[in-house]
Design an enzyme around this catalytic site. Structure first.
Site, PDB file in Angstrom:
ATOM      1  CG  ASP A 171      -8.015   5.868  -4.165  1.00  0.00           C
ATOM      2  OD1 ASP A 171      -7.320   4.849  -3.987  1.00  0.00           O
ATOM      3  OD2 ASP A 171      -7.527   7.001  -4.274  1.00  0.00           O
ATOM      4  CD  GLU A 174      -6.549  -1.175  -1.449  1.00  0.00           C
ATOM      5  OE1 GLU A 174      -6.131  -0.867  -2.565  1.00  0.00           O
ATOM      6  OE2 GLU A 174      -7.128  -0.372  -0.688  1.00  0.00           O
ATOM      7  CG  ASP A 212      -1.202   5.542  -3.365  1.00  0.00           C
ATOM      8  OD1 ASP A 212      -1.668   5.927  -4.455  1.00  0.00           O
ATOM      9  OD2 ASP A 212      -1.866   5.566  -2.318  1.00  0.00           O
TER      10      ASP A 212
END
Length: 947
Positions: free
Chosen positions: A553, A556, A630
């Site tokens: 997760d 980025e 998300d």
């Protein structure tokens, strides 16, 4: 014996330096290509240009503003040892490098490169409307901003470039920013419908487009509600009572994009309690198609010229950008009105605009990046899109075959809080006979202040090993666990990494707290030694307990959400490679590498599978699949996943999924009743139908819970439809697994843009709400509430059968396809062979000893059924088997060829039940119907004629 051509090639490459003095340029022939030096050059222009032959269909272009030319370090490209034959010829004006399939010609006057195929048909030509280099200063010192412009014909279309959420399929005429962010994935690989692709070898923030940029609203002429020039009227009111005005003021921009911008709201305005209305007029100096970008969290409505053009919602903490096209006439005033309800304590809103493209801009496109030493790109030629994507994987790596269980159904939620919740959920699936293969444990399974410990909170997960063991052996399921590159300050793992200098420390120095109130940072994944230590923590604390796969997760990296871009760079600097600007987009690539190489070092023959929220070119070689982040739980969010997933897949990474149902929900759904509850059930049903035909089938999201039995009840349409598509997914495993193998063996793409299989059908160029699943299924998700039909375009050149009732339709037409609540329109291309396996509760329940072969006649058809052990890397050693099926339309005959290959545990005998579907004989998709022919197959060739 060496051929004459071989001797010629050797002699050719031993030739010494040759020169051309036209325009003071000279060139040298190299072992792998040619380099050209320009001595009469303008400031900041190209001093040296190198063409490197990678393959007969791939040429690497490198341009340097300085001498000597030194190629940038590449993180995405594999080392190439190809010895492809090539030739170099020259005139006074140009140098041409030719392979058997591709030709690159460099003008010695301009330095521009033109590419042609072996027949002399132009593929691509560079443009000279911009300089390649602009000096800049970045975090690590001096650098260059780089760009390359290309000519583009009017009928060209562009795809790929990663995953973006604006609902665009064809990027022609649009501006796309490649910047890693939650829900946005940057992949610098562009695919054209003109038989080429460009892999842009750069890791900084990059823009694709025609040179235009979105501009602040005040670059238009603004007028307030009373038509006074200079600004719009802004009215701040209470959300619960819009008649109660907090304050009024005039504003010449709407630019509240990041945390640092929120201070610009009026001091008396509380985001959680208020709403804002902007009202006035806009005037442009241009005539033509303008585009307005709205970036927002919360509820937004926008009217242009008194027409409602935007009415959406997005969770406040993860804003979304929507593009609205609007035709304007120069000098004319247009009424603009915005209504924004923040819906949370940190909400964001901005509005920018893009002027119409002029004729010059329409004739070219460019790639522009913030930092590099050189311009570097790979031109990949291919007669088909699959060939182009194959070239991409030749450069950046194969996509390993996923373990077969990963192609089954995954259940996830945000989040299972206890060991008991995990076990009871799987138990319920098995009790209800709902097929499932994987349950996912999201974040916060650790103690509240121990993020990064990789340890289960013993008060909630008292026996992790026993829990996972029971999932494996009692419930026949796998477990994926969320792993972040994040460490809370002060925990043991933080101290370990920090003492070795393996952390990105700026966020700690800034003392920023995360959503839970703790100070944290990420590890430096660019440091190979840090990556090894990171894996060791994952290995010792999770993998050794039996965890099957890892959910990577926030890579980025999302060190702290909603900071502006410069602040995000600051948090990544310094790192082991030096610059955050130069390597901004590459973090997810090296983070996936850490886990892949780590796991393969301790279990070299167990297939690795990771799910990551972001990726970069090359991520596929590290067994990384991607989900779309998300996203919100609204109908338009669902629709946007179609083009997002297809373009991502066309970027060369074949395994993609999404939060079926959307991640974040409006408050009205959290404890829904009445009409809201009915809409929620319908939304989940439609999203579930869509998800069953994605490369990976995964359900995830915040409350309400997304398990089938928590959405609906047996006997209800929603429940029965979701169960149907789950079961159908398992029936289709022989087809899907064969597509997965084809993605490795032949560099195939599972989720396919229509342009890939119908390149000559101009009607498919811009279609953003249909796709192919493999080359046989045409998938048409339903993304509107209460729909009982939807428009479907059936590509020309083939006929199409309705999957469910077998009714035949001619291609090349739009139809109004039935879409009852319980079914999504799916069509099967004529000339298809579809293998359906047995009903399963999990992928390993039984082997496909009986396969139903549905033959969709009308054209010749073929299918290669692939099988292996499903869990190891033995397929890399050739330990797999294939069975080829060929149907001949003229002879009405199916041939099952000799089985090729073998592997341990392979079925020696199986049954094929044959179903013929013909234009004049529709056949309902039911597996309990009487088949036309039963065949016992023992590996030897058989032929079956249609009755």
């Amino acid at each position: 014996m060496k051929t004459i051509a071989t001797y010629f090639f050797i002699a050719f490459n031993l030739l010494s330096v040759s020169a051309s003095y036209a325009q003071n340029a000279r060139f040298e022939k190299l072992d792998n290509g040619v380099i050209i030096y320009f001595s009469n050059h303008e400031t900041n222009s190209t001093r040296a240009l190198q063409l490197v032959v990678v393959d007969k269909k791939i040429i690497h272009v490198i341009k340097s503003p300085e001498l000597p030319l030194v190629a940038d370090t590449s993180l995405m490209i594999l080392k190439n040892s190809s010895k492809t034959q090539f030739f170099v010829t020259n005139t006074n004006d140009e140098v041409t490098l030719s392979t058997a399939e591709l030709k690159a010609t460099v003008s010695l006057e301009t330095g521009l490169v033109t590419f042609e195929d072996s027949a002399g048909i132009r593929l691509l030509r560079e443009d000279n409307n911009v300089k390649n280099f602009k000096p800049t200063v970045i975090d690590a010192g001096q650098s260059w901003q780089v760009q390359q412009s290309f000519i583009t014909p009017e009928d060209e279309a562009f795809y790929g470039l990663g995953q973006h959420q604006q609902g665009l399929m064809n990027y022609k005429g649009n501006i796309i920013t490649l910047l890693q962010n939650n829900t946005e994935v940057a992949i610098p690989f562009l695919v054209s419908n003109k038989n080429y692709g460009i892999l842009w070898d750069n890791y900084s923030i990059t823009t694709f487009g025609d040179g235009r940029s979105y501009e602040p609203l005040n670059h238009l002429r603004l007028f307030d509600a009373n038509e006074n020039a200079g600004s719009l009227s802004a009215t701040y009111v209470l959300k619960m009572d819009s008649s109660k005005i907090i304050t009024k003021r005039n504003e010449d921009s709407i630019a509240y994009d990041y945390l640092s911008d929120l201070k610009n709201f009026p001091a008396s305005f509380e985001l959680g309690k208020g709403m804002v209305m902007w009202n006035g007029f806009i005037q442009s100096p241009y005539s033509g198609l303008h585009k307005f970008s709205f970036r927002y969290g919360g509820y937004i409505k926008a009217w242009l010229n008194d027409s409602l053009c935007l009415n959406e919602w997005r969770q406040c903490w993860n804003p979304e950008m929507t593009i609205i096209p609007f035709v304007m006439e120069a000098g004319r005033k247009y009424h603009i009105k915005l209504e924004w309800i923040p819906d949370g304590g940190e909400s964001y809103i901005s509005c920018n605009w893009l002027r119409p493209a002029n004729d010059e801009e329409k004739r070219h496109f460019m790639l522009r990046s913030e930092s590099a030493d050189n311009v570097g790109y790979y031109l990949v030629y291919g007669e088909k899109t699959d060939d182009i994507i194959s070239g991409y994987r030749q450069l950046t790596g194969k996509a390993p075959i996923v373990p077969i269980w990963a192609l089954g159904f995954w259940q996830s939620r945000e989040r299972y809080k206890t060991q008991q919740e995990v076990i009871s959920t799987l138990k319920e699936f098995r009790k209800r006979q709902i097929p499932i293969d994987n349950i996912v444990l999201d974040w916060q399974y650790w103690e509240p202040d121990q993020w990064g410990s990789q340890q289960f909170d013993s008060s909630r997960f008292p026996d992790p090993f026993g829990m996972i063991d029971s999932l494996h052996h009692l419930y026949h399921s796998h477990m994926m666990v969320s792993v972040w590159p994040k460490f809370y300050k002060g925990i043991a793992n933080y101290d370990l990494m920090n003492n070795k200098g393996f952390l990105l420390t700026r966020n700690i120095e800034e003392n920023r707290k995360d959503w839970l109130g703790y100070v944290s940072t990420f590890y430096d994944a660019f440091n190979p030694e840090a990556a090894k230590v990171f894996w060791s923590l994952v290995y010792n604390n999770l993998y050794r307990k039996g965890v099957d796969a890892f959910w990577m997760d926030a890579p980025e990296p999302d060190i702290h959400s909603n900071l502006n871009i410069e602040q995000r760079k600051e948090l990544m600097f310094p790192n082991a490679l030096g610059s955050a600007t130069k390597y901004f987009n590459a973090y997810p690539l090296v983070n996936a590498k850490a886990v892949y190489e780590g796991q393969r070092s301790v279990a070299p023959n167990k297939r690795i599978f990771t799910l990551t929220r972001s990726a970069y070119a090359g991520s596929q070689r590290y067994a990384a699949a991607v989900w779309s982040g998300d996203i919100g739980s609204r109908w338009h969010d669902m629709k946007n996943q179609i083009s997002a997933g297809v373009n991502f897949s066309m970027s060369g990474i074949p395994y993609w999924t999404m939060d079926a149902g959307g991640f974040a929900v409006e408050h009205r759904y959290e404890n829904a009743k009445g009409d809201d509850l009915q809409e929620w059930k319908e939304l989940m049903t439609r999203w579930y139908q869509f998800g069953a035909f994605c490369p990976l089938f995964r359900v995830h999201g915040q409350f309400p819970y997304r398990e089938i039995f928590n959405v609906s009840s047996p006997g209800e349409d929603a429940y029965e439809s979701m169960l149907y598509y789950d079961q159908l997914r398992y029936r289709l495993l022989p087809y899907i697994y064969s597509m997965a193998a084809k993605s490795y063996l032949d560099d195939y793409t599972i989720m396919r843009g229509l342009i890939m299989d119908f390149p000559n059908d101009k009607n498919v160029i811009d279609i953003n709400d249909e796709y192919l699943f493999g080359n046989s299924f045409l998938i048409n998700p339903v993304y509107e509430r209460d729909a009982v039909s939807r428009k479907v375009y059936l590509p020309s050149g083939d006929g199409w059968y309705n999957l469910y009732d077998g009714k035949y339709f001619e291609g090349g037409q739009n139809i109004n396809a039935p879409a009852p609540y319980m079914r999504m329109p799916v069509f099967v291309k004529e000339g298809s062979i579809i293998p359906f396996g047995p009903a399963l509760q999990y992928t390993g329940e039984k082997k496909a000893d009986t396969i139903s072969l549905f033959i969709y006649t009308g054209k010749n058809a073929s299918f290669i059924l692939y099988e292996d052990d499903g869990t190891t890397y033995n397929y890399e050693k050739g330990k797999y088997a294939t069975i080829t099926f060929n149907y001949n339309e003229a002879g009405k005959e199916l041939t099952i060829q000799n089985r090729q290959g073998n592997f341990q545990g392979m079925l020696q005998k199986r049954i094929f039940n044959i179903y013929w579907i013909k234009k004049d004989k529709p056949l309902e998709l039911k597996f309990d119907k009487k088949y036309d022919k039963e065949i016992v197959y023992k590996g030897q060739k058989l032929s079956i004629r249609m009755n």
